[in-house]
Design an enzyme around this catalytic site. Structure first.
Site, short mmCIF file in Angstrom:
data_model
loop_
_atom_site.label_atom_id
_atom_site.label_comp_id
_atom_site.label_asym_id
_atom_site.label_seq_id
_atom_site.Cartn_x
_atom_site.Cartn_y
_atom_site.Cartn_z
N CYS A 1 -3.95 1.28 9.29
CA CYS A 1 -5.33 0.77 9.15
C CYS A 1 -5.94 0.43 10.51
CB CYS A 1 -5.33 -0.45 8.24
SG CYS A 1 -4.10 -1.67 8.73
N PRO B 1 0.81 -1.23 0.00
CA PRO B 1 0.00 0.00 0.00
C PRO B 1 0.85 1.28 0.00
CG PRO B 1 0.21 -0.81 2.22
CD PRO B 1 1.04 -1.72 1.36
N ASN C 1 1.71 2.55 4.19
CA ASN C 1 2.90 2.08 4.94
C ASN C 1 3.88 1.44 3.95
OD1 ASN C 1 1.23 2.32 7.35
ND2 ASN C 1 0.48 0.28 6.91
P1 NAD Z 1 -5.08 0.50 -2.30
O1 NAD Z 1 -6.06 -0.58 -2.21
O2 NAD Z 1 -5.39 1.73 -3.08
O3 NAD Z 1 -3.71 -0.06 -2.94
C1 NAD Z 1 -3.01 -1.18 -2.45
C2 NAD Z 1 -2.21 -1.80 -3.57
O4 NAD Z 1 -3.07 -2.44 -4.46
C3 NAD Z 1 -1.41 -0.83 -4.43
O5 NAD Z 1 -0.19 -1.42 -4.75
C4 NAD Z 1 -2.31 -0.64 -5.64
O6 NAD Z 1 -1.58 -0.25 -6.78
C5 NAD Z 1 -2.88 -2.02 -5.78
N1 NAD Z 1 -4.18 -2.09 -6.42
C6 NAD Z 1 -5.33 -1.57 -5.96
N2 NAD Z 1 -6.34 -1.89 -6.78
C7 NAD Z 1 -5.79 -2.61 -7.79
C8 NAD Z 1 -6.30 -3.20 -8.97
N3 NAD Z 1 -7.59 -3.14 -9.27
N4 NAD Z 1 -5.44 -3.87 -9.78
C9 NAD Z 1 -4.14 -3.98 -9.48
N5 NAD Z 1 -3.59 -3.42 -8.38
C10 NAD Z 1 -4.40 -2.74 -7.55
O7 NAD Z 1 -4.69 0.86 -0.82
P2 NAD Z 1 -3.85 2.07 -0.21
O8 NAD Z 1 -4.55 3.37 -0.43
O9 NAD Z 1 -2.45 1.98 -0.59
O10 NAD Z 1 -3.95 1.66 1.33
C11 NAD Z 1 -5.03 1.97 2.10
C12 NAD Z 1 -6.01 0.85 2.31
O11 NAD Z 1 -5.34 -0.34 2.64
C13 NAD Z 1 -6.92 1.14 3.46
O12 NAD Z 1 -8.20 0.65 3.20
C14 NAD Z 1 -6.25 0.41 4.62
O13 NAD Z 1 -7.13 0.07 5.67
C15 NAD Z 1 -5.75 -0.81 3.93
N6 NAD Z 1 -4.59 -1.38 4.59
C16 NAD Z 1 -4.77 -2.55 5.27
C17 NAD Z 1 -3.70 -3.12 5.91
C18 NAD Z 1 -3.86 -4.37 6.70
O14 NAD Z 1 -2.87 -4.88 7.19
N7 NAD Z 1 -5.05 -4.91 6.83
C19 NAD Z 1 -2.44 -2.49 5.91
C20 NAD Z 1 -2.31 -1.30 5.19
C21 NAD Z 1 -3.39 -0.75 4.52
#
Ligand code: NAD
Length: 466
Positions: A273, A139, A142
């Protein structure tokens, strides 16, 4: 200057900046540091590296991990500064702490405990073995912490890792992977144990999700990503979104609850998160809680028009405006025309339970407060606010029955009692750390053993010495 010329220069500058942003971090494969132009090449390189890793004795695997820890610790500050500069999100001092936490409190090979059975028919052991090459999608909230944390845990379990970085944090994610790879090679390990691509794109992530040499997917991000990864048909660990409620009842130490809530909700500008996303408080102690929160650099928005302005700024078409995720509270206040002399850490406001500020995961230093008549109603609403994410919840109470009932009903992976939310990931609370909290798929706070296969090894009629 001529007005037209001025506009022309501005638009040229914008185009140059746009081009720079879309440029690769490196322009050819860099095998020493694990950065590739194409996902297929990154996967092939990690595949070779993993075969080399498993030839090494465990003692040498431990030395590689020690070297990763030392490097991450040493570079914690530089990485924190780079992340804030690239993403515009979070607070440098908190990111330093998170990087160090990942370096120091991520379990290594000691997490891989062998199980055994012995009896008349001999000795059986269950060993934790590598999956092979893991695809880890990271993400923007972090970026470096996730690479350090997953890198240590996955290598400890004998895997190589191919990272797919978030496009908005690609420079920093690539940098930390390069640094850690150099640390591995310096400690005598194989090249390319950690690899990535220079220019993250959805098509590249799709290659990762379908490549035959990827044996496990670990998706750390929002629900879109987790669902996509789960549809890959591969073994997947999904670490998804949260919306952690902090519930305060009338038995709590209110002065401490206020301090803890502000500390947790404003930590790294609410990016983890696990951070408190809404407070649900019993009416009889609500005013005193707010009074105490204000002692810790919290600004309360009381005026309806100002609240409306804030909503219009940070919520668009029912979704959060990503431009304000992880921004400083002072910056957000300025945008709605409020300037304060104080260095504000957190913005709070009283709203109804159904307000979008309560229902959405904001990831901003903005904390809505909801009053309830008693703890029973508080538990009911807190469970609703969590939306079944099974992620994190916090409660401030001295009543064991209340704590137990909330714990039973909320069913979250992390439940912090009488402390800031970050105690749940090992800051000021017992237990190891992780930045991949797998609620949807149930591994919980991931560590090396989550990235290993369980294999039974049976010796018949021998070595049982009972
Ligand atoms: P995000 O979902 O926008 O992106 C995460 C990753 O997924 C990125 O590398 C992004 O490029 C990729 N991605 C997203 N949609 C995709 C798709 N359709 N196809 C291919 N790749 C795709 O998340 P973010 O904004 O970076 O992080 C925030 C979110 O993540 C929040 O909802 C947070 O709660 C969650 N999060 C959860 C944890 C956990 O351990 N549960 C940890 C960190 C963040």
């Amino acid at each position: 200057m001529n007005e037209n010329l001025h506009i022309h220069i501005e638009s040229l500058t914008a185009k140059v900046l746009e081009n720079l942003a879309s440029k690769s971090v490196v322009d050819k494969n860099d095998e020493r540091t694990g950065v590739f132009m194409d996902m297929n090449d990154a996967i092939e390189a990690s595949y070779v590296a993993q075969k080399e890793l498993v030839k090494l004795p465990m003692e040498e695997r431990n030395s590689l991990i020690e070297s990763i820890r030392a490097c991450a610790n040493q570079q914690a500050e530089e990485l924190a500064k780079m992340t804030v500069e690239e993403t515009g999100m979070g607070r440098v001092e908190d990111k330093i702490l998170k990087n160090k936490l990942a370096a120091e409190k991520t379990p290594g090979t000691e997490d891989l405990r062998t199980e055994s059975f012995s009896g008349d028919n001999g000795l059986t052991v269950v060993e934790l073995s590598p999956f092979g090459v893991i695809g880890s999608i990271t993400p923007t909230t972090n970026p470096t912490e996730t690479v350090i944390n997953n890198g240590i845990g996955m290598i400890a379990a004998g895997n190589a890792v191919v990272f797919s970085p978030h496009p908005s944090a690609k420079k920093t994610t690539v940098k930390v992977i390069q640094m850690l790879n150099e640390a591995i090679v310096e400690a005598g390990g194989p090249r390319n144990l950690l690899t990535t691509i220079a220019q993250p794109k959805v098509e590249q992530t799709n290659i990762l999700l379908s490549h035959e040499k990827i044996q496990m997917i670990v998706a750390t991000g929002g629900p879109g990503l987790v669902n996509l990864a789960l549809s890959s048909g591969k073994k997947t660990i999904g670490a998804g979104a949260g919306n952690p409620p902090a519930l305060v009842d009338e038995t709590a130490n209110i002065e401490k609850a206020a301090e803890d809530i502000v500390a947790g909700a404003s930590f790294d500008n609410n990016l983890p998160c696990t951070s408190e996303e809404e407070v649900i408080v019993v009416d009889s102690v609500a005013d005193y809680l707010k009074f105490n929160m204000k002692k810790y650099r919290t600004y309360e928005i009381e005026d309806k028009n100002t609240l409306k302005k804030l909503e219009e700024l940070i919520i668009q078409d029912g979704r959060i405006n990503k431009a304000y995720v992880g921004r400083d509270a002072g910056y957000i206040l300025e945008k709605i025309g409020i300037s304060t002399e104080q260095d504000v850490r957190l913005i709070m406001m009283e709203v109804d339970f159904n307000h979008p500020l309560v229902q959405l995961e904001l990831m901003m230093p903005i904390l809505p407060i909801v009053r309830v008549k008693d703890v029973k109603q508080g538990i009911e609403l807190a469970v609703k606010a969590e939306h079944g994410n099974r992620h994190t919840a916090i409660m401030h109470s001295k009543n064991v029955d209340h704590l137990t009932e909330f714990g039973r009903k909320i069913q979250t992976t992390i439940f912090v009692k009488n402390g800031p939310s970050y105690c749940g990931i090992g800051i000021g609370g017992e237990g190891h750390t992780t930045f991949t909290i797998a609620g949807p798929t149930g591994e919980g706070l991931t560590s090396a053993k989550s990235f290993a296969r369980r294999r039974r090894c049976v010796l018949v009629d021998g070595l049982s010495i009972r």
